[in-house]
Design a protein around this motif. Sequence first.
Motif, mmCIF file in Angstrom:
data_model
loop_
_atom_site.group_PDB
_atom_site.id
_atom_site.type_symbol
_atom_site.label_atom_id
_atom_site.label_comp_id
_atom_site.label_asym_id
_atom_site.label_seq_id
_atom_site.Cartn_x
_atom_site.Cartn_y
_atom_site.Cartn_z
ATOM 1 N N PHE A 743 0.800 -1.366 -0.038
ATOM 2 C CA PHE A 743 -0.097 0.082 -0.199
ATOM 3 C C PHE A 743 0.884 1.248 0.057
ATOM 4 O O PHE A 743 0.221 2.476 0.217
ATOM 5 C CB PHE A 743 -1.026 -0.253 1.144
ATOM 6 N N ALA A 744 2.301 0.906 -0.228
ATOM 7 C CA ALA A 744 3.043 2.283 -0.232
ATOM 8 C C ALA A 744 2.861 3.044 1.060
ATOM 9 O O ALA A 744 2.844 4.538 1.191
ATOM 10 C CB ALA A 744 2.751 2.969 -1.448
ATOM 11 N N SER A 745 2.962 2.436 2.163
ATOM 12 C CA SER A 745 2.673 3.096 3.255
ATOM 13 C C SER A 745 3.794 3.300 4.261
ATOM 14 O O SER A 745 3.857 3.894 5.432
ATOM 15 C CB SER A 745 1.596 2.424 4.305
ATOM 16 N N ARG A 746 4.960 2.726 3.985
ATOM 17 C CA ARG A 746 6.076 2.559 4.802
ATOM 18 C C ARG A 746 6.802 4.023 4.458
ATOM 19 O O ARG A 746 7.392 4.394 3.483
ATOM 20 C CB ARG A 746 7.015 1.634 4.240
ATOM 21 N N ILE A 747 6.921 4.713 5.780
ATOM 22 C CA ILE A 747 7.826 5.990 5.780
ATOM 23 C C ILE A 747 8.623 6.016 6.663
ATOM 24 O O ILE A 747 8.881 5.196 7.585
ATOM 25 C CB ILE A 747 6.783 7.095 5.793
ATOM 26 N N ARG A 748 9.648 6.991 6.589
ATOM 27 C CA ARG A 748 10.683 7.306 7.612
ATOM 28 C C ARG A 748 10.566 8.632 7.894
ATOM 29 O O ARG A 748 10.802 9.752 7.071
ATOM 30 C CB ARG A 748 12.132 7.013 6.964
ATOM 31 N N GLU A 749 10.133 9.149 9.174
ATOM 32 C CA GLU A 749 9.814 10.428 9.416
ATOM 33 C C GLU A 749 10.528 10.718 10.759
ATOM 34 O O GLU A 749 10.232 9.924 11.763
ATOM 35 C CB GLU A 749 8.387 10.774 9.294
ATOM 36 N N SER A 750 11.034 11.708 11.211
ATOM 37 C CA SER A 750 11.519 12.095 12.299
ATOM 38 C C SER A 750 11.498 13.305 12.827
ATOM 39 O O SER A 750 11.552 14.325 11.759
ATOM 40 C CB SER A 750 13.241 11.720 12.653
ATOM 41 N N VAL A 751 11.034 14.057 13.935
ATOM 42 C CA VAL A 751 11.068 15.383 14.396
ATOM 43 C C VAL A 751 11.900 15.587 15.404
ATOM 44 O O VAL A 751 11.803 14.978 16.389
ATOM 45 C CB VAL A 751 9.527 15.640 14.447
ATOM 46 N N THR A 752 12.667 16.827 15.348
ATOM 47 C CA THR A 752 13.609 17.302 16.458
ATOM 48 C C THR A 752 13.104 18.555 16.795
ATOM 49 O O THR A 752 13.077 19.816 16.170
ATOM 50 C CB THR A 752 14.878 17.198 15.934
ATOM 51 N N SER A 753 12.481 18.534 17.989
ATOM 52 C CA SER A 753 11.739 19.827 18.594
ATOM 53 C C SER A 753 12.569 20.309 19.897
ATOM 54 O O SER A 753 12.705 19.497 20.947
ATOM 55 C CB SER A 753 10.296 19.457 18.886
ATOM 56 N N GLN A 754 13.282 21.201 19.617
ATOM 57 C CA GLN A 754 14.151 21.990 20.939
ATOM 58 C C GLN A 754 13.695 23.325 21.062
ATOM 59 O O GLN A 754 12.964 23.965 20.209
ATOM 60 C CB GLN A 754 15.563 21.892 20.453
ATOM 61 N N PRO A 755 13.808 24.003 22.264
ATOM 62 C CA PRO A 755 13.746 25.278 22.603
ATOM 63 C C PRO A 755 13.764 26.271 21.304
ATOM 64 O O PRO A 755 13.230 27.225 21.073
ATOM 65 C CB PRO A 755 14.268 25.519 23.955
ATOM 66 N N ASN A 756 14.936 26.232 20.713
ATOM 67 C CA ASN A 756 15.303 27.179 19.930
ATOM 68 C C ASN A 756 15.186 26.959 18.232
ATOM 69 O O ASN A 756 15.267 27.545 17.445
ATOM 70 C CB ASN A 756 16.732 27.658 19.806
#
Length: 791
Positions: A743-756
Amino acid sequence: MKRSTGIFLLLSILNTFFLAAQSSGTTTITGKIIESGGQPIEFATVLVGDPTSKTPIDGTTTLDDGSFTLETDASDFFIEVSFIGFKSLTLEHKIAANGSIDLGAITLEEDSQQLDEVVVEGEISQTQFKLDKRVFNVGSDLSSTGASALEVLNNVPSVNVNIEGQVSLRGSQGVQMLINGKPSVIASQQGNALGTLTADMIDRIEVITNPSAKYDAEGTSGIINIVLKKEEKKGLNGSFTLNTGVPNNHSLGISLNSRTEEFNLFSQLGFGRRTFPSDNESENRNLVDSTFINSIGQSDKNETFFNLILGTDYHINEYNVLTLSGNFAYEWEKEHSDAVFSTFDAGNSLTDAFRRRELTTATNPKYSYELQYKKDFEGNEDKSLLISATGNLFAKDQSSDFANTVTSGDNDDMLQQTRTDFSQADYTFKADYTHPWAEKYTIETGAQYQISDVENDFAISDFDGTDFVENPDLTNVFEWVQKVLGVYGTAAYESDKWGLKLGVRFEDTDVGTLLQNTNLRNDQKYSNFFPSGHTSYKVNDDLSLQAGYSKRIFRPRLWDLNPFFNIRNNFSIRTGNPDLQPEFTDSYELTSIYKIGKVSMNLTVFYRHTEDVVEQIVEFEDNVSISRPENIGINNTTGIEFNAKYIPTNWLSFTNDFNLSHFRRKGAFDGTSFDFKGEQWSTRLTSKIKLPADIDLELIGNYQSGFRTLQQEVTESLFMDFGARKKIFKGKAIVNLSIRDVFASRIRESVTSQPNFYLRDFSQQGRFVTFGISFGFGKGEAMEFSGQKQF
């Protein structure tokens, strides 16, 4: 059997000399022994006996084509032909003509009663639990089918082989494969050379999930050791495989395996071309001034490859085997990347944008060789000595051209080039000795010396309007040399119910790095002991308990240490850290293995304590993120692993792998202490369906939960794979259809959330469809070749 054969030969010799004194006439007897279907019978026994005393006079065995030649000086005799599983045949009153007797083709009939007696014991494959491993004994239910080694592996609890031939253990594909306790190019999963082995060649399969001190202290998810029968099937096995797919996945593979009395010759030749497209997105957001940069683009990596495997096992005698093998591979790489980078101000208005295009080409020659000597000892099949030397050499000559074309704003167009000259040589010298005594005790000892020598010459050049000029600040020659000496010893006691195995491994590590352009050296030397302990208790035939402990190490590799970076995205840079230290892990496991009817289950509770955890840390400046590995505190992980295999009928099976872990991180970075915890879990459900007309279907559902690190949040992933296979021409050919990520549903996603700052990276490769056909010849079924490159 050996004793009776010796007595028979002794009697034959004595009778030969005795009869030679009485008569000088010699009779030559020839013929061919076949079964009712016309197939020749190899190793059938042909005896000439005395009709009065019924004792043997002369004898021989048939060749692989069923033929034989036998000479006798007796003047009065009978001829007896026999082979296990067949009715014996006695021929009397044969008269010689001109000193010879031609018996022609002699047909033996199967003895159904004798066959029943032979297969009663060990008919069904069974799993036996030992101290630090599980042993799957291959019974006649599998060995008589002519199946490949990959199909046998798929029947082993905790082991799964998908439709493309990839082997996983407890849901992880980081498995080390061994043949007869040693590395072998046959065991390379990338070329599926395991397909050249058929089920009737395999005696047992050993599964090790928490390796003892005998094995490298470097982490591994497990070891699978395939032990072959000494009576290996002689003759020629081979296959021819052709694959095609979308996106480009075209390959041709030829596998050959020939066995004689003394030699086992194996080879594999492969050609292929593969394309890996990818959609990519990234975002760098400055939370201080509310500006941000994003990029949206596509890339495709094209690989054309060639590989050749050649090797031989030379059986010097029954107890000594010498193995020499080599592998040569060559790759041509071409990669395109096309992305648009846009910059926005605090009001979310576009300030400037440019299109960055890349063309990267590379050639990669690869060589490997292996020389092994294995000695078994008479009277004790578990006593052995193994000495081996291996070498692996890899080089890369790579260049990239980058072009920035401004589409908005006042910036100028820009051209850049990079070049990489890379070489790596790895050498391993190893000796292992196993000595059992008093039936229940075993000592193992050995040593290993590993050398890794790497040099990476990297340069970036900018176009000044006339020529490309190297930028000295972005150019380096990095050298990395690592030497590891390991020595180990283990002692074990094992009874029918209970066992204990203790061991310790000592490793001395010498690492040196040099950054030539700044003459910056970093040398590290450290020595460590790696103890291990395993125990097991068999409650009954259906329930066993195992407990194990081992200490492991992760040593930083070249790309962890080298301050090299790729400039594909000038706003997102990843680099190495020459000061990085190794991380150490204490691993504890408690496992229960339980069988209920047609269900086999493994439940493992584990705890892992890791010091100096290596993790990617991001720094942010001028809207540019720079990621590099750092040693960050400690990690304590507690979790469970559950594996179940249910086979309700001979045409349907289900396998489930489930992993749940809870972790807690403690430490300090950049002057700030941290203490946080989280969970991560994954599951995989595999169903296999056997349909009429020799059609097999496979459905694999995968789920990986999201998890967090010190700075990042990695999102969840859900995808499914599908496979279908049909055997034709009585298993001599296979057609195969594989759809990865249906189903073409395999993803790689990352989020880096820091104060600045805030960072987001996203990539997706999409669906892969492959169709293949394989033709087998010789003994056994068609063997599948995945079309993957070597290494």
